[in-house]
Design a protein around this motif. Structure first.
Motif, PDB file in Angstrom:
ATOM      1  N   ASN A 201       0.822  -1.210   0.000  1.00 40.52           N
ATOM      2  CA  ASN A 201       0.000   0.000   0.000  1.00 40.52           C
ATOM      3  C   ASN A 201       0.855   1.259   0.000  1.00 40.52           C
ATOM      4  O   ASN A 201       0.460   2.279  -0.576  1.00 40.52           O
ATOM      5  CB  ASN A 201      -0.935  -0.004   1.212  1.00 40.52           C
ATOM      6  N   ARG A 202       2.007   1.196   0.636  1.00 37.85           N
ATOM      7  CA  ARG A 202       2.938   2.329   0.591  1.00 37.85           C
ATOM      8  C   ARG A 202       3.399   2.565  -0.841  1.00 37.85           C
ATOM      9  O   ARG A 202       3.514   3.713  -1.290  1.00 37.85           O
ATOM     10  CB  ARG A 202       4.141   2.036   1.500  1.00 37.85           C
ATOM     11  N   ARG A 203       3.604   1.494  -1.576  1.00 41.05           N
ATOM     12  CA  ARG A 203       3.989   1.638  -2.976  1.00 41.05           C
ATOM     13  C   ARG A 203       2.873   2.285  -3.780  1.00 41.05           C
ATOM     14  O   ARG A 203       3.129   3.098  -4.669  1.00 41.05           O
ATOM     15  CB  ARG A 203       4.361   0.273  -3.567  1.00 41.05           C
ATOM     16  N   TYR A 204       1.612   1.943  -3.470  1.00 40.90           N
ATOM     17  CA  TYR A 204       0.487   2.577  -4.162  1.00 40.90           C
ATOM     18  C   TYR A 204       0.515   4.097  -3.979  1.00 40.90           C
ATOM     19  O   TYR A 204       0.157   4.853  -4.876  1.00 40.90           O
ATOM     20  CB  TYR A 204      -0.854   2.060  -3.629  1.00 40.90           C
ATOM     21  N   GLU A 205       0.918   4.550  -2.788  1.00 33.54           N
ATOM     22  CA  GLU A 205       0.947   5.983  -2.499  1.00 33.54           C
ATOM     23  C   GLU A 205       2.069   6.697  -3.246  1.00 33.54           C
ATOM     24  O   GLU A 205       1.934   7.870  -3.604  1.00 33.54           O
ATOM     25  CB  GLU A 205       1.114   6.202  -0.990  1.00 33.54           C
ATOM     26  N   LEU A 206       3.173   6.001  -3.482  1.00 34.54           N
ATOM     27  CA  LEU A 206       4.322   6.628  -4.128  1.00 34.54           C
ATOM     28  C   LEU A 206       4.164   6.721  -5.640  1.00 34.54           C
ATOM     29  O   LEU A 206       4.666   7.661  -6.264  1.00 34.54           O
ATOM     30  CB  LEU A 206       5.602   5.844  -3.804  1.00 34.54           C
ATOM     31  N   ILE A 207       3.475   5.762  -6.236  1.00 39.11           N
ATOM     32  CA  ILE A 207       3.428   5.680  -7.696  1.00 39.11           C
ATOM     33  C   ILE A 207       2.786   6.903  -8.356  1.00 39.11           C
ATOM     34  O   ILE A 207       3.315   7.388  -9.369  1.00 39.11           O
ATOM     35  CB  ILE A 207       2.729   4.374  -8.125  1.00 39.11           C
TER      36      ILE A 207
ATOM     37  N   LEU B 280       3.197   5.348 -18.847  1.00 37.67           N
ATOM     38  CA  LEU B 280       2.604   6.040 -17.708  1.00 37.67           C
ATOM     39  C   LEU B 280       1.146   5.607 -17.491  1.00 37.67           C
ATOM     40  O   LEU B 280       0.721   5.405 -16.351  1.00 37.67           O
ATOM     41  CB  LEU B 280       2.672   7.556 -17.924  1.00 37.67           C
ATOM     42  N   GLU B 281       0.402   5.482 -18.577  1.00 34.73           N
ATOM     43  CA  GLU B 281      -0.991   5.062 -18.444  1.00 34.73           C
ATOM     44  C   GLU B 281      -1.088   3.631 -17.923  1.00 34.73           C
ATOM     45  O   GLU B 281      -1.977   3.305 -17.129  1.00 34.73           O
ATOM     46  CB  GLU B 281      -1.703   5.183 -19.792  1.00 34.73           C
ATOM     47  N   GLU B 282      -0.179   2.772 -18.361  1.00 35.80           N
ATOM     48  CA  GLU B 282      -0.216   1.380 -17.896  1.00 35.80           C
ATOM     49  C   GLU B 282       0.105   1.291 -16.407  1.00 35.80           C
ATOM     50  O   GLU B 282      -0.547   0.546 -15.657  1.00 35.80           O
ATOM     51  CB  GLU B 282       0.789   0.548 -18.697  1.00 35.80           C
ATOM     52  N   VAL B 283       1.107   2.055 -15.953  1.00 38.47           N
ATOM     53  CA  VAL B 283       1.444   2.072 -14.530  1.00 38.47           C
ATOM     54  C   VAL B 283       0.259   2.580 -13.715  1.00 38.47           C
ATOM     55  O   VAL B 283      -0.091   2.009 -12.669  1.00 38.47           O
ATOM     56  CB  VAL B 283       2.692   2.942 -14.280  1.00 38.47           C
ATOM     57  N   THR B 284      -0.365   3.655 -14.182  1.00 38.67           N
ATOM     58  CA  THR B 284      -1.505   4.228 -13.472  1.00 38.67           C
ATOM     59  C   THR B 284      -2.675   3.253 -13.408  1.00 38.67           C
ATOM     60  O   THR B 284      -3.305   3.071 -12.359  1.00 38.67           O
ATOM     61  CB  THR B 284      -1.963   5.532 -14.156  1.00 38.67           C
ATOM     62  N   ARG B 285      -2.960   2.610 -14.518  1.00 35.37           N
ATOM     63  CA  ARG B 285      -4.071   1.660 -14.566  1.00 35.37           C
ATOM     64  C   ARG B 285      -3.851   0.493 -13.607  1.00 35.37           C
ATOM     65  O   ARG B 285      -4.739   0.119 -12.832  1.00 35.37           O
ATOM     66  CB  ARG B 285      -4.255   1.126 -15.988  1.00 35.37           C
ATOM     67  N   LEU B 286      -2.657  -0.071 -13.636  1.00 30.29           N
ATOM     68  CA  LEU B 286      -2.360  -1.219 -12.780  1.00 30.29           C
ATOM     69  C   LEU B 286      -2.314  -0.816 -11.313  1.00 30.29           C
ATOM     70  O   LEU B 286      -2.749  -1.570 -10.439  1.00 30.29           O
ATOM     71  CB  LEU B 286      -1.029  -1.846 -13.198  1.00 30.29           C
ATOM     72  N   ARG B 287      -1.828   0.378 -11.038  1.00 33.60           N
ATOM     73  CA  ARG B 287      -1.784   0.853  -9.652  1.00 33.60           C
ATOM     74  C   ARG B 287      -3.199   0.974  -9.098  1.00 33.60           C
ATOM     75  O   ARG B 287      -3.493   0.529  -7.977  1.00 33.60           O
ATOM     76  CB  ARG B 287      -1.045   2.186  -9.581  1.00 33.60           C
ATOM     77  N   ASN B 288      -4.103   1.601  -9.877  1.00 33.57           N
ATOM     78  CA  ASN B 288      -5.486   1.759  -9.430  1.00 33.57           C
ATOM     79  C   ASN B 288      -6.167   0.406  -9.255  1.00 33.57           C
ATOM     80  O   ASN B 288      -6.934   0.196  -8.305  1.00 33.57           O
ATOM     81  CB  ASN B 288      -6.254   2.612 -10.430  1.00 33.57           C
ATOM     82  N   GLN B 289      -5.894  -0.502 -10.159  1.00 34.74           N
ATOM     83  CA  GLN B 289      -6.511  -1.821 -10.084  1.00 34.74           C
ATOM     84  C   GLN B 289      -6.005  -2.597  -8.862  1.00 34.74           C
ATOM     85  O   GLN B 289      -6.789  -3.225  -8.142  1.00 34.74           O
ATOM     86  CB  GLN B 289      -6.203  -2.595 -11.363  1.00 34.74           C
ATOM     87  N   ALA B 290      -4.685  -2.545  -8.622  1.00 29.67           N
ATOM     88  CA  ALA B 290      -4.125  -3.245  -7.472  1.00 29.67           C
ATOM     89  C   ALA B 290      -4.644  -2.663  -6.169  1.00 29.67           C
ATOM     90  O   ALA B 290      -4.961  -3.396  -5.224  1.00 29.67           O
ATOM     91  CB  ALA B 290      -2.593  -3.178  -7.511  1.00 29.67           C
ATOM     92  N   ALA B 291      -4.731  -1.336  -6.087  1.00 35.06           N
ATOM     93  CA  ALA B 291      -5.234  -0.702  -4.875  1.00 35.06           C
ATOM     94  C   ALA B 291      -6.690  -1.081  -4.619  1.00 35.06           C
ATOM     95  O   ALA B 291      -7.089  -1.301  -3.468  1.00 35.06           O
ATOM     96  CB  ALA B 291      -5.089   0.819  -4.984  1.00 35.06           C
TER      97      ALA B 291
ATOM     98  N   ARG C  78      11.814  -3.410   2.184  1.00 36.20           N
ATOM     99  CA  ARG C  78      10.959  -3.879   3.274  1.00 36.20           C
ATOM    100  C   ARG C  78      10.016  -4.990   2.808  1.00 36.20           C
ATOM    101  O   ARG C  78       9.707  -5.907   3.565  1.00 36.20           O
ATOM    102  CB  ARG C  78      10.179  -2.703   3.878  1.00 36.20           C
ATOM    103  N   ILE C  79       9.548  -4.893   1.561  1.00 35.74           N
ATOM    104  CA  ILE C  79       8.728  -5.976   1.009  1.00 35.74           C
ATOM    105  C   ILE C  79       9.530  -7.267   0.964  1.00 35.74           C
ATOM    106  O   ILE C  79       9.034  -8.342   1.322  1.00 35.74           O
ATOM    107  CB  ILE C  79       8.211  -5.603  -0.395  1.00 35.74           C
TER     108      ILE C  79
END
Length: 247
Positions: A48-54, A72-83, A141-142
């Motif tokens: 979840n910390r990674r979600y905040e940084l992306i 950039l769009e792919e990173v954003t899409r996957l970040r939103n989906q994972a969160a 840490r992960i």
């Protein structure tokens, strides 16, 4: 009669000993299962910390490398989906669906960090360097949490399979837990990068753009269920220090 009395006494002692052993074994499985769940939650906090940084990373890169719109769009899409999957699962367990998205997100972030090698101004930007450092610390840490989680899984699975504790495991449905490890050889190999290949131009996508490939909602997980992170993968080494250690 005296001999029969002694035999009965011995039988009672054996039955009591067996019951005490069974109770102890059952409680041991409960303790180890809870430890596995807790160690997974520690990993989940870092995810979840990674979600905040992306999002900040994406905006920083966009300012210097607008041509990388596809990445950039792919990173954003996957970040939103994972969160969204993490929120649906409550963070208490790792589903196969979430593991697949986390794996894809790791690869997308890795490719983004590789692509910035073509932009010297970005690589010298202090905000970008700080975000990269924080991502590296988060990945460290992960990895540490993954080692602790895997150690707990190993101890638990050994008892599930060993005699005579497997009798209790089979009787009360204590199933083997899944390891949290990189199991896709393709992830271990650094991708080929062609800086002559530039993504299409266009208006940048907003950070909070909803996923265009939504996954079905995950029902609330069983509080006794074990995490299942066998497909979750860590990204391979990327330039600039983005290199989570492997256990």
């Amino acid at each position: 009669m005296q001999a029969i009395g002694w035999i009965l006494l011995i039988l009672v002692i054996l039955v009591v000993a067996a019951v005490l052993w069974a109770v102890g074994a059952y409680n041991g499985f409960i303790k180890q299962r809870n430890l596995i769940q807790e160690s997974w939650r520690q990993v989940d906090v870092e995810l979840n910390r990674r979600y905040e940084l992306i999002p900040n990373l994406v905006e920083t890169v966009r300012a210097y490398a607008a041509h990388e719109r596809n990445t950039l769009e792919e990173v954003t899409r996957l970040r939103n989906q994972a969160a969204a999957l993490a929120q649906s699962a409550g963070g208490g367990s790792a589903t196969t669906q979430r593991a697949e998205v986390e794996s894809a997100l790791s690869g997308a972030v890795h490719n983004l960090l590789v692509s910035v090698e073509a932009y010297p101004e970005l690589r010298s930007n202090q905000n970008f360097l700080e975000l990269q450092r924080e991502l590296t610390d988060t990945e460290d840490r992960i990895a540490a949490g993954r080692r602790f989680y895997n150690a707990n899984v190993r101890n638990y699975n050994t008892r599930v399979e060993s005699i005579p504790s497997n009798i209790i495991a089979n009787s009360f449905k204590f199933e083997k837990a899944a390891y949290f490890e990189v199991n896709d050889p393709a992830v271990r190999k650094a991708p080929d990068v062609n800086f002559g290949e530039i993504s299409y131009r266009g208006e940048p996508a907003p950070i909070n753009e909803p996923s265009r490939d939504p996954k079905p909602a995950i029902p609330a997980s069983d509080p006794d269920a074990l995490p299942n992170p066998q497909s979750y993968q860590q990204p391979p080494t990327a330039p600039g220090g983005y290199a989570p250690p492997q256990s």
